[in-house]
Design an enzyme around this catalytic site. Sequence first.
Site, PDB file in Angstrom:
ATOM      1  N   ARG A  45     -64.309 -37.379  77.628  1.00 49.19           N
ATOM      2  CA  ARG A  45     -63.274 -37.248  76.522  1.00 49.19           C
ATOM      3  C   ARG A  45     -64.778 -36.907  76.035  1.00 49.19           C
ATOM      4  O   ARG A  45     -65.849 -36.792  76.059  1.00 49.19           O
ATOM      5  CB  ARG A  45     -63.119 -38.785  76.283  1.00 49.19           C
ATOM      6  CG  ARG A  45     -64.396 -39.784  76.576  1.00 49.19           C
ATOM      7  CD  ARG A  45     -64.335 -40.529  75.647  1.00 49.19           C
ATOM      8  NE  ARG A  45     -64.542 -40.812  74.238  1.00 49.19           N
ATOM      9  CZ  ARG A  45     -66.336 -40.728  74.159  1.00 49.19           C
ATOM     10  NH1 ARG A  45     -67.118 -40.410  74.959  1.00 49.19           N
ATOM     11  NH2 ARG A  45     -66.306 -39.921  72.693  1.00 49.19           N
ATOM     12  N   GLY A  46     -64.498 -36.813  74.300  1.00 46.97           N
ATOM     13  CA  GLY A  46     -65.349 -36.327  73.504  1.00 46.97           C
ATOM     14  C   GLY A  46     -65.068 -35.463  73.053  1.00 46.97           C
ATOM     15  O   GLY A  46     -65.226 -34.106  74.164  1.00 46.97           O
ATOM     16  N   ALA A  47     -65.060 -34.458  71.878  1.00 45.37           N
ATOM     17  CA  ALA A  47     -64.274 -32.998  71.791  1.00 45.37           C
ATOM     18  C   ALA A  47     -65.213 -32.590  72.464  1.00 45.37           C
ATOM     19  O   ALA A  47     -65.313 -31.197  73.208  1.00 45.37           O
ATOM     20  CB  ALA A  47     -64.705 -32.579  69.728  1.00 45.37           C
ATOM     21  N   ARG A  87     -54.562 -32.910  75.533  1.00 44.87           N
ATOM     22  CA  ARG A  87     -54.738 -33.658  74.475  1.00 44.87           C
ATOM     23  C   ARG A  87     -54.508 -32.821  73.118  1.00 44.87           C
ATOM     24  O   ARG A  87     -55.495 -31.801  72.839  1.00 44.87           O
ATOM     25  CB  ARG A  87     -56.578 -34.340  74.258  1.00 44.87           C
ATOM     26  CG  ARG A  87     -56.427 -35.176  75.146  1.00 44.87           C
ATOM     27  CD  ARG A  87     -57.971 -36.182  74.743  1.00 44.87           C
ATOM     28  NE  ARG A  87     -57.649 -37.024  74.039  1.00 44.87           N
ATOM     29  CZ  ARG A  87     -58.363 -37.783  73.415  1.00 44.87           C
ATOM     30  NH1 ARG A  87     -59.767 -38.206  73.991  1.00 44.87           N
ATOM     31  NH2 ARG A  87     -58.642 -38.449  72.264  1.00 44.87           N
ATOM     32  N   GLN A 204     -65.553 -46.985  72.449  1.00 43.88           N
ATOM     33  CA  GLN A 204     -66.751 -45.960  72.492  1.00 43.88           C
ATOM     34  C   GLN A 204     -67.256 -46.305  71.620  1.00 43.88           C
ATOM     35  O   GLN A 204     -68.649 -46.088  72.617  1.00 43.88           O
ATOM     36  CB  GLN A 204     -65.095 -44.293  72.001  1.00 43.88           C
ATOM     37  CG  GLN A 204     -64.796 -43.890  72.673  1.00 43.88           C
ATOM     38  CD  GLN A 204     -63.805 -44.331  72.616  1.00 43.88           C
ATOM     39  OE1 GLN A 204     -63.248 -45.663  71.889  1.00 43.88           O
ATOM     40  NE2 GLN A 204     -61.841 -43.257  72.177  1.00 43.88           N
ATOM     41  N   ASP A 245     -64.232 -33.571  65.895  1.00 46.30           N
ATOM     42  CA  ASP A 245     -62.677 -33.741  66.503  1.00 46.30           C
ATOM     43  C   ASP A 245     -62.256 -32.154  66.684  1.00 46.30           C
ATOM     44  O   ASP A 245     -61.841 -31.106  66.894  1.00 46.30           O
ATOM     45  CB  ASP A 245     -61.870 -34.307  67.383  1.00 46.30           C
ATOM     46  CG  ASP A 245     -62.124 -35.463  67.868  1.00 46.30           C
ATOM     47  OD1 ASP A 245     -62.672 -36.296  67.633  1.00 46.30           O
ATOM     48  OD2 ASP A 245     -62.280 -34.890  69.296  1.00 46.30           O
ATOM     49  N   ASN A 255     -61.743 -37.218  63.368  1.00 47.73           N
ATOM     50  CA  ASN A 255     -62.961 -38.022  64.065  1.00 47.73           C
ATOM     51  C   ASN A 255     -62.221 -39.092  64.575  1.00 47.73           C
ATOM     52  O   ASN A 255     -60.835 -39.640  63.537  1.00 47.73           O
ATOM     53  CB  ASN A 255     -64.112 -37.887  62.971  1.00 47.73           C
ATOM     54  CG  ASN A 255     -65.314 -38.699  64.182  1.00 47.73           C
ATOM     55  OD1 ASN A 255     -64.715 -37.557  65.309  1.00 47.73           O
ATOM     56  ND2 ASN A 255     -65.834 -39.484  64.233  1.00 47.73           N
ATOM     57  N   LYS A 256     -62.300 -40.264  65.473  1.00 48.09           N
ATOM     58  CA  LYS A 256     -62.504 -40.843  65.483  1.00 48.09           C
ATOM     59  C   LYS A 256     -61.731 -42.188  64.756  1.00 48.09           C
ATOM     60  O   LYS A 256     -62.072 -42.060  63.712  1.00 48.09           O
ATOM     61  CB  LYS A 256     -63.366 -41.789  66.326  1.00 48.09           C
ATOM     62  CG  LYS A 256     -62.544 -43.139  66.702  1.00 48.09           C
ATOM     63  CD  LYS A 256     -61.196 -43.251  68.062  1.00 48.09           C
ATOM     64  CE  LYS A 256     -61.551 -41.823  69.145  1.00 48.09           C
ATOM     65  NZ  LYS A 256     -60.211 -41.904  69.800  1.00 48.09           N
TER      66      LYS A 256
HETATM   67  O1  MRU Z   1     -60.586 -40.429  71.731  1.00 52.92           O
HETATM   68  P1  MRU Z   1     -62.960 -39.433  72.310  1.00 52.92           P
HETATM   69  O2  MRU Z   1     -62.637 -40.745  72.898  1.00 52.92           O
HETATM   70  O3  MRU Z   1     -62.235 -37.863  72.984  1.00 52.92           O
HETATM   71  O4  MRU Z   1     -63.280 -39.361  71.008  1.00 52.92           O
HETATM   72  C1  MRU Z   1     -63.812 -38.888  70.735  1.00 52.92           C
HETATM   73  C2  MRU Z   1     -65.010 -38.665  68.804  1.00 52.92           C
HETATM   74  O5  MRU Z   1     -63.827 -38.965  67.881  1.00 52.92           O
HETATM   75  C3  MRU Z   1     -66.063 -38.603  68.622  1.00 52.92           C
HETATM   76  O6  MRU Z   1     -66.534 -38.217  67.641  1.00 52.92           O
HETATM   77  C4  MRU Z   1     -65.663 -36.612  68.161  1.00 52.92           C
HETATM   78  O7  MRU Z   1     -65.089 -36.393  69.597  1.00 52.92           O
HETATM   79  C5  MRU Z   1     -67.351 -35.951  68.584  1.00 52.92           C
HETATM   80  S1  MRU Z   1     -67.887 -35.877  70.174  1.00 52.92           S
HETATM   81  C6  MRU Z   1     -69.419 -35.689  69.679  1.00 52.92           C
END
Ligand code: MRU
Length: 353
Positions: A45-47, A87, A204, A245, A255-256
């Site tokens: 996970r994470g963009a 996603r 997270q 994201d 973002n999250k």
């Molecule tokens: O659902 P996730 O855990 O993939 O969400 C991640 C986030 O929202 C992060 O803040 C974002 O992807 C930036 S990661 C460098």
Amino acid sequence: MIDAISFENGTLGYLDQRFLPLKEEYVKTVSHREAIEAIKTLAVRGAPLIGVAAGYTVILGLNSYSGSKEDFPAYFNRLIADVEASRPTAVNLFFATARMKEIFERRFESSSLEELFRDMREAARKIHDNEIENCENMARLGVELIREDLAETLETRKLTVLTHCNTGTLATGGSGTALGVIKQAWREGLIEKVITAESRPLLQGLRLTAWELEKENIPFFSISDSSSAFLMQKGMIDFGIVGADRIAANGDTANKIGTCAHAISAYHHNLPFYIAAPVSTIDITIGDGTEIPIEERDADELRTIFGTRVATPTTPVINYAFDVTPGTFIRGIVTDKKAVVGNYEEELKKLFC
Ligand code: MRU
């Protein structure tokens, strides 16, 4: 060293983030279907890391192709569509598939399948290498901006920073976006403490960011997502920095879920709130945040906590995975090319020239 993702001899390896910090399980697979599932379930996970994983997933799909050149376009289109359906919000995933589609369109007619696959393999590796380099640049530019913006406070003491979700090695494969900036600022003596908001429902911040900070011996504490406004009111937070994201052309940032509330509170308390994200996270094709597709996830993610039911199975739930913070609440966007402060409409465009 945290090894979030690897690709060796046609095998994708990744740390399954669903079980951290309680279990460190490193998974290996040659199946693109399993890799897609890993993205869907947030094992990966994470963009930026989703973008890296998407590139490698396409390669796994190519490796299992044994048909003719003539039949390949149909297979390739289905493969790309499956990866893209994993996603919807992190634009890095679509950046990776766009790269593969571009190679396909440019090279298919004139190349053998072997040549085509070799070019795509190189492109996937490059996406990964670029993300590592992007993190280093963001860390440098982010620290410069913090030094400048918070110079007055820094004359008397070190800073306490709020962050949300996980934006470190686990989310990028490099040192991180926002967390990369934080780590570097700490190494340079600017940071006293990090506050990680838990980031309900999948935690997270509480699980992953805390795990990374502990490994680096960086002092931190965790809070519930709803605590940030009160801590700001009490003067316990100097600034916030998070990842993204997808960023629209006007600076609106997905973002999250929970990010927007922290940003509005920071704005109210006159505290800087930054985004750190590579240029690959900016979607210059969309004007503002209303156009960003926001993923809605299974209701049970909220009704249960790690398998334990905390609400009845029939409790109606809305479970958006991300929110959109209007650019007006964001003090600056730290990219790998430049730290942009305000005037996003004009300045973000220039990053693509
Ligand atoms: O659902 P996730 O855990 O993939 O969400 C991640 C986030 O929202 C992060 O803040 C974002 O992807 C930036 S990661 C460098």
